[in-house]
Write a protein that holds these residues in place. Structure first.
Motif, PDB file in Angstrom:
ATOM      1  N   GLY B  52       0.828  -1.200   0.000  1.00  0.00           N
ATOM      2  CA  GLY B  52       0.000   0.000   0.000  1.00  0.00           C
ATOM      3  C   GLY B  52       0.858   1.244   0.000  1.00  0.00           C
ATOM      4  N   PRO B  53       0.241   2.405  -0.204  1.00  0.00           N
ATOM      5  CA  PRO B  53       1.003   3.646  -0.203  1.00  0.00           C
ATOM      6  C   PRO B  53       1.615   3.889   1.174  1.00  0.00           C
ATOM      7  N   HIS B  54       2.896   4.143   1.220  1.00  0.00           N
ATOM      8  CA  HIS B  54       3.638   4.357   2.467  1.00  0.00           C
ATOM      9  C   HIS B  54       3.449   3.211   3.451  1.00  0.00           C
ATOM     10  N   GLY B  55       3.243   2.019   2.915  1.00  0.00           N
ATOM     11  CA  GLY B  55       3.098   0.859   3.793  1.00  0.00           C
ATOM     12  C   GLY B  55       1.837   0.882   4.635  1.00  0.00           C
ATOM     13  N   LEU B  56       0.834   1.629   4.179  1.00  0.00           N
ATOM     14  CA  LEU B  56      -0.364   1.796   5.011  1.00  0.00           C
ATOM     15  C   LEU B  56      -1.167   0.502   5.147  1.00  0.00           C
ATOM     16  N   LEU B  57      -0.971  -0.419   4.231  1.00  0.00           N
ATOM     17  CA  LEU B  57      -1.723  -1.671   4.350  1.00  0.00           C
ATOM     18  C   LEU B  57      -0.917  -2.754   5.066  1.00  0.00           C
ATOM     19  N   GLN B  58       0.276  -2.386   5.514  1.00  0.00           N
ATOM     20  CA  GLN B  58       1.128  -3.340   6.212  1.00  0.00           C
ATOM     21  C   GLN B  58       0.430  -3.985   7.426  1.00  0.00           C
ATOM     22  N   PRO B  59      -0.247  -3.192   8.265  1.00  0.00           N
ATOM     23  CA  PRO B  59      -0.938  -3.810   9.406  1.00  0.00           C
ATOM     24  C   PRO B  59      -1.924  -4.882   8.969  1.00  0.00           C
ATOM     25  N   LEU B  60      -2.613  -4.628   7.858  1.00  0.00           N
ATOM     26  CA  LEU B  60      -3.578  -5.599   7.355  1.00  0.00           C
ATOM     27  C   LEU B  60      -2.863  -6.896   6.983  1.00  0.00           C
ATOM     28  N   ALA B  61      -1.743  -6.726   6.269  1.00  0.00           N
ATOM     29  CA  ALA B  61      -0.983  -7.904   5.860  1.00  0.00           C
ATOM     30  C   ALA B  61      -0.495  -8.681   7.081  1.00  0.00           C
ATOM     31  N   ASP B  62      -0.015  -7.941   8.093  1.00  0.00           N
ATOM     32  CA  ASP B  62       0.439  -8.597   9.319  1.00  0.00           C
ATOM     33  C   ASP B  62      -0.694  -9.355   9.986  1.00  0.00           C
ATOM     34  N   GLY B  63      -1.855  -8.701  10.031  1.00  0.00           N
ATOM     35  CA  GLY B  63      -3.015  -9.328  10.669  1.00  0.00           C
ATOM     36  C   GLY B  63      -3.384 -10.620   9.966  1.00  0.00           C
ATOM     37  N   VAL B  64      -3.428 -10.569   8.639  1.00  0.00           N
ATOM     38  CA  VAL B  64      -3.771 -11.768   7.866  1.00  0.00           C
ATOM     39  C   VAL B  64      -2.746 -12.862   8.124  1.00  0.00           C
ATOM     40  N   LYS B  65      -1.480 -12.447   8.226  1.00  0.00           N
ATOM     41  CA  LYS B  65      -0.436 -13.428   8.477  1.00  0.00           C
ATOM     42  C   LYS B  65      -0.629 -14.108   9.837  1.00  0.00           C
ATOM     43  N   PHE B  66      -0.934 -13.293  10.860  1.00  0.00           N
ATOM     44  CA  PHE B  66      -1.145 -13.862  12.188  1.00  0.00           C
ATOM     45  C   PHE B  66      -2.298 -14.853  12.171  1.00  0.00           C
ATOM     46  N   LEU B  67      -3.345 -14.509  11.393  1.00  0.00           N
ATOM     47  CA  LEU B  67      -4.525 -15.365  11.369  1.00  0.00           C
ATOM     48  C   LEU B  67      -4.241 -16.677  10.651  1.00  0.00           C
ATOM     49  N   LEU B  68      -3.488 -16.604   9.562  1.00  0.00           N
ATOM     50  CA  LEU B  68      -3.345 -17.775   8.708  1.00  0.00           C
ATOM     51  C   LEU B  68      -2.172 -18.659   9.092  1.00  0.00           C
ATOM     52  N   LYS B  69      -1.266 -18.116   9.879  1.00  0.00           N
ATOM     53  CA  LYS B  69      -0.087 -18.887  10.231  1.00  0.00           C
ATOM     54  C   LYS B  69      -0.476 -20.114  11.038  1.00  0.00           C
ATOM     55  N   GLU B  70       0.237 -21.194  10.817  1.00  0.00           N
ATOM     56  CA  GLU B  70      -0.081 -22.401  11.552  1.00  0.00           C
ATOM     57  C   GLU B  70       0.216 -22.194  13.034  1.00  0.00           C
ATOM     58  N   ASP B  71      -0.749 -22.545  13.865  1.00  0.00           N
ATOM     59  CA  ASP B  71      -0.555 -22.427  15.305  1.00  0.00           C
ATOM     60  C   ASP B  71       0.053 -23.723  15.817  1.00  0.00           C
TER      61      ASP B  71
END
Lengths: 176, 321
Positions: B52-71
């Motif tokens: 995203g512009p200036h990394g503004l969507l980075q939190p979203l990407a991080d959130g998705v990663k936390f959700l999808l990562k194998e626990d």
């Protein structure tokens, strides 16, 4: 059933279940956590009695301070799960009946006392009233208790440091 | 429960909870972004820039990663606490927001005048301290339940730190609310000092720093816990923010807005953002306390000063009468 009664029943159930769980759990950490649950449920009951201050202090002092110490000690000592033993004959034939007898007696006494009580109108400002009691009417016993606790702390410190001829060095560690 | 007034109050409270929860969770995600950005610029880097512009969507990407990562659950962990401790951390940190008033005025939702606060109880501040004092368990138990000595030590270390500043922090507030006069200067320094400490323990820091203090690279608590459980620890970012909110409410005068039109929540938000920026600024430009230095500072400096502050303010209040 009023909402208040419902909340009371839920909190009371949590408190009792937690208390029983303290005894049933085999690992000290789990027991400690059950005890914290009991304290939080009690705080909820205080909240129901419209004494928010007592509820907050209940959590800060008991759940937040005292139990943290318990949990720390258990963790640092690395206490393992306790071993179960069969009940001794003495506990079985004398202890259990005595415990049941005590329970019945308490239930009877408290029940009788509550029945004869008339419901008090809620005080206007419970927190204020409490602070008046603590810091004006009973200020001397209150301060005396503080000193008692202080003495206990100092005593523990003296006992812990006995035998150490050199007091623990404070300040920065030397890097060699 | 059939009372229409009670029902609408319940409904309005529910709406407030949902809206605020959404706002706070988004804010937590963007605070990580904010801190990474500010830190990067202080160090002459760009920070997150790709998503995203200036990394503004980075939190979203991080959130998705936390959700999808194998626990993955390692062998030998205490299963119940291993899952409960991160949840506890997140829940407690976020629930403190319920007591924060977001503006002086009431607004009308569904025809009911409602104040801009979820739970308006008369010991709000104490309740906040009560909840944060239980937060210690989330950290300590997460470390213990991981069944790793590094996690255990990390958890104990963090919680010992938390306790040593919590005390002075709580005491520092006594002064302000006892007097409401602005001798609170001393108290305010204490207060900030107290709240400066939780930030090193939130993973936000250790996660983004390339070379943190060698010892702290093992942030302990978050060593074994992974996936969504690890993500939950980001909830603790709420705590320093909460401290800053309290700071803004207590010390930056809450007289009506200087600029007409910017009222209530927006004014509040501006104050919080200002303090927040200073906070991140200080954190990334000044050297950080090692945990034992922090604890010594907490017990041997902050605590006596806090006590002195209580004594002096109560003396001032008593003399005034």
């Amino acid at each position: 059933m009023t909402p208040q009664l419902l909340i009371f029943l839920v909190l009371a159930a949590i408190a009792i279940a937690g208390a029983v769980n303290v005894i049933l759990q085999r690992h000290p950490i789990h027991s400690a956590i059950s005890l914290i649950t009991v304290m939080i449920a009690l705080a909820g009951l205080f909240l129901l009695l419209e004494s928010e201050f007592i509820a907050a202090v209940q959590i800060i002092v008991y759940a937040g301070a005292i139990m943290v110490l318990f949990v720390f000690v258990i963790m640092l000592l690395n206490a393992g799960a306790e071993e179960r033993t069969d009940m001794s004959r003495m506990a079985c034939y004398v202890g259990v009946p005595l415990a049941i007898f005590l329970l019945i007696e308490l239930a009877y006494q408290i029940g009788a006392a509550t029945l004869s009580m008339t419901p008090q109108p809620p005080a206007e400002d419970v927190t204020r009233g409490l602070s008046m009691l603590l810091f004006q009417d009973f200020v001397f016993p209150f301060e005396l208790t503080s000193i008692l606790i202080l003495v206990a702390i100092l005593g523990a410190l003296v006992l812990a440091q006995r035998g150490e001829s050199v007091p623990a060095k404070s300040g920065r560690e030397t890097i060699t | 429960m059939n009372d229409p007034v009670a029902r609408s109050i319940l409904l309005v409270s529910l709406v407030k909870v949902v809206v605020l929860l959404f706002l706070v969770l988004t804010a937590v995600a963007y605070l990580v972004w904010f801190e990474r950005k500010v830190a990067a610029h202080i160090q002459g880097r760009w920070g997150p820039y790709r998503v995203g512009p200036h990394g503004l969507l980075q939190p979203l990407a991080d959130g998705v990663k936390f959700l999808l990562k194998e626990d993955a659950t390692p062998a030998g962990v205490d299963r119940f606490l291993y899952f409960a401790a991160p949840l506890l951390t997140m829940t407690l940190a976020i629930s403190t927001i319920a007591m924060i008033p977001f503006g002086p005025a009431s607004i009308h939702i569904l025809g009911v005048a409602t104040p801009l606060v979820i739970a308006n109880i008369n010991v709000g501040l104490l309740a906040i301290f009560a909840i944060t004092s239980i937060g210690v368990y989330g950290v300590a138990l997460a470390g213990w339940s991981s069944n790793s000595k590094y996690s255990l030590l990390g958890g104990l270390r963090s919680s010992a730190q938390m306790i040593s500043y919590e005390l002075s922090l709580t005491l520092s507030v006594v002064g302000i609310y006892a007097s409401m006069i602005t001798v609170a200067c001393l108290a305010s320094i204490l207060f900030l000092g107290g709240w400066l400490s939780p930030f090193p323990q939130t993973p936000g820091l250790d996660w983004t720093r390339y070379l943190p203090a060698g010892v702290l690279a093992v942030a302990g608590v978050a060593l074994i816990i992974n996936g969504l459980g690890y993500g939950n620890f980001f909830g603790r970012i709420v705590l320093p923010v909460l401290g800053l909110i309290l700071f803004a409410l207590s010390f930056l005068c809450s007289r009506p807005s200087v600029i007409d039109g910017i009222q209530g929540p927006f004014w509040f938000l501006a104050k919080v953002l200002l303090v927040l920026f200073v906070y991140v600024w200080v954190r990334w430009t000044l050297p950080r306390f090692r945990y034992d230095q922090l604890m010594r500072f907490g017990w041997k400096v902050l605590f006596p000063v806090a006590l002195l502050n209580v004594v002096l303010t109560s003396l001032a209040v008593a003399l005034r009468k």
